[in-house]
Design an enzyme around this catalytic site. Structure first.
Site, PDB file in Angstrom:
ATOM      1  N   TYR A 154       0.844  -1.209   0.000  1.00  0.00           N
ATOM      2  CA  TYR A 154       0.000   0.000   0.000  1.00  0.00           C
ATOM      3  C   TYR A 154       0.878   1.259   0.000  1.00  0.00           C
ATOM      4  O   TYR A 154       0.634   2.199  -0.759  1.00  0.00           O
ATOM      5  CB  TYR A 154      -0.888  -0.050   1.248  1.00  0.00           C
ATOM      6  CG  TYR A 154      -1.938   1.032   1.352  1.00  0.00           C
ATOM      7  CD1 TYR A 154      -3.125   0.950   0.618  1.00  0.00           C
ATOM      8  CD2 TYR A 154      -1.762   2.117   2.202  1.00  0.00           C
ATOM      9  CE1 TYR A 154      -4.100   1.939   0.739  1.00  0.00           C
ATOM     10  CE2 TYR A 154      -2.735   3.100   2.330  1.00  0.00           C
ATOM     11  CZ  TYR A 154      -3.900   3.006   1.598  1.00  0.00           C
ATOM     12  OH  TYR A 154      -4.865   3.979   1.715  1.00  0.00           O
ATOM     13  N   LYS A 158       0.982   4.097  -2.878  1.00  0.00           N
ATOM     14  CA  LYS A 158       0.602   5.482  -2.558  1.00  0.00           C
ATOM     15  C   LYS A 158       1.773   6.442  -2.755  1.00  0.00           C
ATOM     16  O   LYS A 158       1.571   7.599  -3.153  1.00  0.00           O
ATOM     17  CB  LYS A 158       0.062   5.565  -1.129  1.00  0.00           C
ATOM     18  CG  LYS A 158      -1.269   4.819  -0.934  1.00  0.00           C
ATOM     19  CD  LYS A 158      -2.366   5.366  -1.821  1.00  0.00           C
ATOM     20  CE  LYS A 158      -3.731   4.797  -1.492  1.00  0.00           C
ATOM     21  NZ  LYS A 158      -4.789   5.310  -2.391  1.00  0.00           N
TER      22      LYS A 158
HETATM   23  P1  NAP Z   1     -13.591   1.921   0.789  1.00  0.00           P
HETATM   24  O1  NAP Z   1     -14.612   2.424   1.740  1.00  0.00           O
HETATM   25  O2  NAP Z   1     -13.042   0.544   0.982  1.00  0.00           O
HETATM   26  O3  NAP Z   1     -14.146   2.085  -0.709  1.00  0.00           O
HETATM   27  C1  NAP Z   1     -13.358   1.664  -1.772  1.00  0.00           C
HETATM   28  C2  NAP Z   1     -13.999   2.108  -3.061  1.00  0.00           C
HETATM   29  O4  NAP Z   1     -13.121   1.743  -4.146  1.00  0.00           O
HETATM   30  C3  NAP Z   1     -15.320   1.426  -3.336  1.00  0.00           C
HETATM   31  O5  NAP Z   1     -16.146   2.333  -4.025  1.00  0.00           O
HETATM   32  C4  NAP Z   1     -14.929   0.270  -4.268  1.00  0.00           C
HETATM   33  O6  NAP Z   1     -16.013  -0.151  -5.127  1.00  0.00           O
HETATM   34  C5  NAP Z   1     -13.843   0.939  -5.081  1.00  0.00           C
HETATM   35  N1  NAP Z   1     -12.908   0.002  -5.705  1.00  0.00           N
HETATM   36  C6  NAP Z   1     -12.131  -0.916  -5.088  1.00  0.00           C
HETATM   37  N2  NAP Z   1     -11.408  -1.597  -6.001  1.00  0.00           N
HETATM   38  C7  NAP Z   1     -11.743  -1.097  -7.209  1.00  0.00           C
HETATM   39  C8  NAP Z   1     -11.352  -1.403  -8.540  1.00  0.00           C
HETATM   40  N3  NAP Z   1     -10.458  -2.366  -8.816  1.00  0.00           N
HETATM   41  N4  NAP Z   1     -11.926  -0.708  -9.557  1.00  0.00           N
HETATM   42  C9  NAP Z   1     -12.841   0.270  -9.298  1.00  0.00           C
HETATM   43  N5  NAP Z   1     -13.237   0.609  -8.064  1.00  0.00           N
HETATM   44  C10 NAP Z   1     -12.695  -0.073  -7.036  1.00  0.00           C
HETATM   45  O7  NAP Z   1     -12.280   2.876   0.812  1.00  0.00           O
HETATM   46  P2  NAP Z   1     -12.085   4.361   1.386  1.00  0.00           P
HETATM   47  O8  NAP Z   1     -11.629   4.256   2.791  1.00  0.00           O
HETATM   48  O9  NAP Z   1     -13.225   5.205   1.013  1.00  0.00           O
HETATM   49  O10 NAP Z   1     -10.786   4.781   0.542  1.00  0.00           O
HETATM   50  C11 NAP Z   1     -10.869   5.545  -0.662  1.00  0.00           C
HETATM   51  C12 NAP Z   1      -9.450   5.948  -1.049  1.00  0.00           C
HETATM   52  O11 NAP Z   1      -8.864   6.708   0.002  1.00  0.00           O
HETATM   53  C13 NAP Z   1      -8.516   4.765  -1.289  1.00  0.00           C
HETATM   54  O12 NAP Z   1      -7.648   5.058  -2.359  1.00  0.00           O
HETATM   55  C14 NAP Z   1      -7.745   4.682  -0.001  1.00  0.00           C
HETATM   56  O13 NAP Z   1      -6.494   4.081  -0.186  1.00  0.00           O
HETATM   57  C15 NAP Z   1      -7.615   6.142   0.354  1.00  0.00           C
HETATM   58  N6  NAP Z   1      -7.346   6.375   1.768  1.00  0.00           N
HETATM   59  C16 NAP Z   1      -8.239   5.978   2.720  1.00  0.00           C
HETATM   60  C17 NAP Z   1      -7.931   6.203   4.054  1.00  0.00           C
HETATM   61  C18 NAP Z   1      -8.864   5.807   5.168  1.00  0.00           C
HETATM   62  O14 NAP Z   1      -8.476   5.955   6.340  1.00  0.00           O
HETATM   63  N7  NAP Z   1     -10.059   5.326   4.883  1.00  0.00           N
HETATM   64  C19 NAP Z   1      -6.728   6.820   4.405  1.00  0.00           C
HETATM   65  C20 NAP Z   1      -5.852   7.210   3.411  1.00  0.00           C
HETATM   66  C21 NAP Z   1      -6.168   6.980   2.092  1.00  0.00           C
HETATM   67  P3  NAP Z   1     -17.089  -1.291  -4.624  1.00  0.00           P
HETATM   68  O15 NAP Z   1     -17.960  -0.614  -3.592  1.00  0.00           O
HETATM   69  O16 NAP Z   1     -17.843  -1.620  -5.862  1.00  0.00           O
HETATM   70  O17 NAP Z   1     -16.300  -2.408  -4.056  1.00  0.00           O
END
Ligand code: NAP
Length: 246
Positions: A154, A158
């Site tokens: 990851y 990133k």
């Molecule tokens: P999440 O709740 O797990 O949602 C992930 C989203 O990505 C869902 O809409 C999923 O679609 C979609 N997705 C996953 N694999 C995919 C693929 N191969 N093709 C197209 N869509 C895909 O994640 P989140 O926490 O909102 O995170 C969103 C972003 O923020 C990510 O890049 C994550 O790394 C980054 N981020 C998150 C955090 C945190 O603390 N949450 C911190 C830093 C960075 P489905 O619903 O259809 O599965």
């Protein structure tokens, strides 16, 4: 602020992507909602976006698939009349120490989190160049800045996304297209809900603001980067982390 613009948001069915889609819609943008497979959540987000009085279409697509993303971009341009704002938000985790991390876990995280953004930028690149205008916003992570034990895949993806952001920013700056990254800290979504209560408590204690962020905190920053007010900002990485990585 974004009236008459069209945004494409990947990972828009849930979490941060859903919030970004809603905030861009609140500012007046039509939104193409891209998701991996969660049809029910994608349709729920579509209904919420439409309730704000703008157009929303859902597109099921694996961002890691080069050919599928090419078709996706062509479809969105045809069905929504163009793309002004691209938000590369889709992401996954496959955590584990390097000692136990399987090759497939490393590859999948790089393919979705880094190559997925490359695919989307590659296929929208000439569209943005022709328009001589556009906004690309990549959702990286503070883990890409600091690294993290158990997240080598990851963190690599990133950190790579930050390199991609700065390179694309330099390539497209003369064309009126900006490319920036947002680095969220610990945000409460499905992705972090999987962590144990003990890990959550430890993480919150390490945050100067002493609490997890909300998806909206990332969405407000994305809406700003998409707006005219951010027209002179490119190649930047904005931490939205309650002070975690300062
Ligand atoms: P999440 O709740 O797990 O949602 C992930 C989203 O990505 C869902 O809409 C999923 O679609 C979609 N997705 C996953 N694999 C995919 C693929 N191969 N093709 C197209 N869509 C895909 O994640 P989140 O926490 O909102 O995170 C969103 C972003 O923020 C990510 O890049 C994550 O790394 C980054 N981020 C998150 C955090 C945190 O603390 N949450 C911190 C830093 C960075 P489905 O619903 O259809 O599965």
């Amino acid at each position: 602020m974004l009236q008459g613009k069209t945004a494409l948001v990947t990972g828009a069915s849930r979490g941060i992507g859903r919030s970004i889609a809603l905030e861009l819609a609140r500012q007046g943008a039509d939104v193409a909602l891209v998701y991996a497979g969660n049809e029910e959540k994608a349709q729920a987000t579509k209904a919420e976006v439409e309730a704000l009085g703008v157009k929303a279409n859902t597109y099921r697509c694996n961002v890691a698939d080069f050919d599928a993303t090419k078709e996706l971009v062509a479809r969105v341009i045809e069905e929504m009349g163009g793309i002004d704002i691209l938000v590369n938000n889709a992401g996954i985790v496959r955590d584990g120490l390097v000692l136990s991390m399987k090759e497939v876990d490393f590859d999948q995280v790089i393919d979705v989190n880094l190559k997925g953004a490359f695919n989307m930028i590659k296929h929208t690149y000439s569209h943005f160049m022709r328009k001589r205008k556009g906004r690309i916003i990549n959702i990286t992570s503070v883990i890409g800045l600091s690294g993290n034990a158990g997240q080598a895949n990851y963190a690599s993806a990133k950190a790579g996304l930050i390199g991609l952001t700065k390179s694309v920013a330099k390539e497209l700056a003369g064309r009126g297209v900006t490319c920036n990254a947002i680095a969220p800290g610990y945000i409460a979504t499905d992705m972090t809900d999987a962590l144990s209560d003990k890990v959550k408590e430890t993480m919150e204690a390490a945050i100067p603001m002493k609490k997890a962020g909300a998806p909206e905190d990332i969405a407000y920053t994305a809406a700003f980067l998409a707006s005219d007010g951010a027209r002179y900002i490119t190649g930047e990485v904005i931490r939205v982390d309650g002070g975690l990585a300062m």
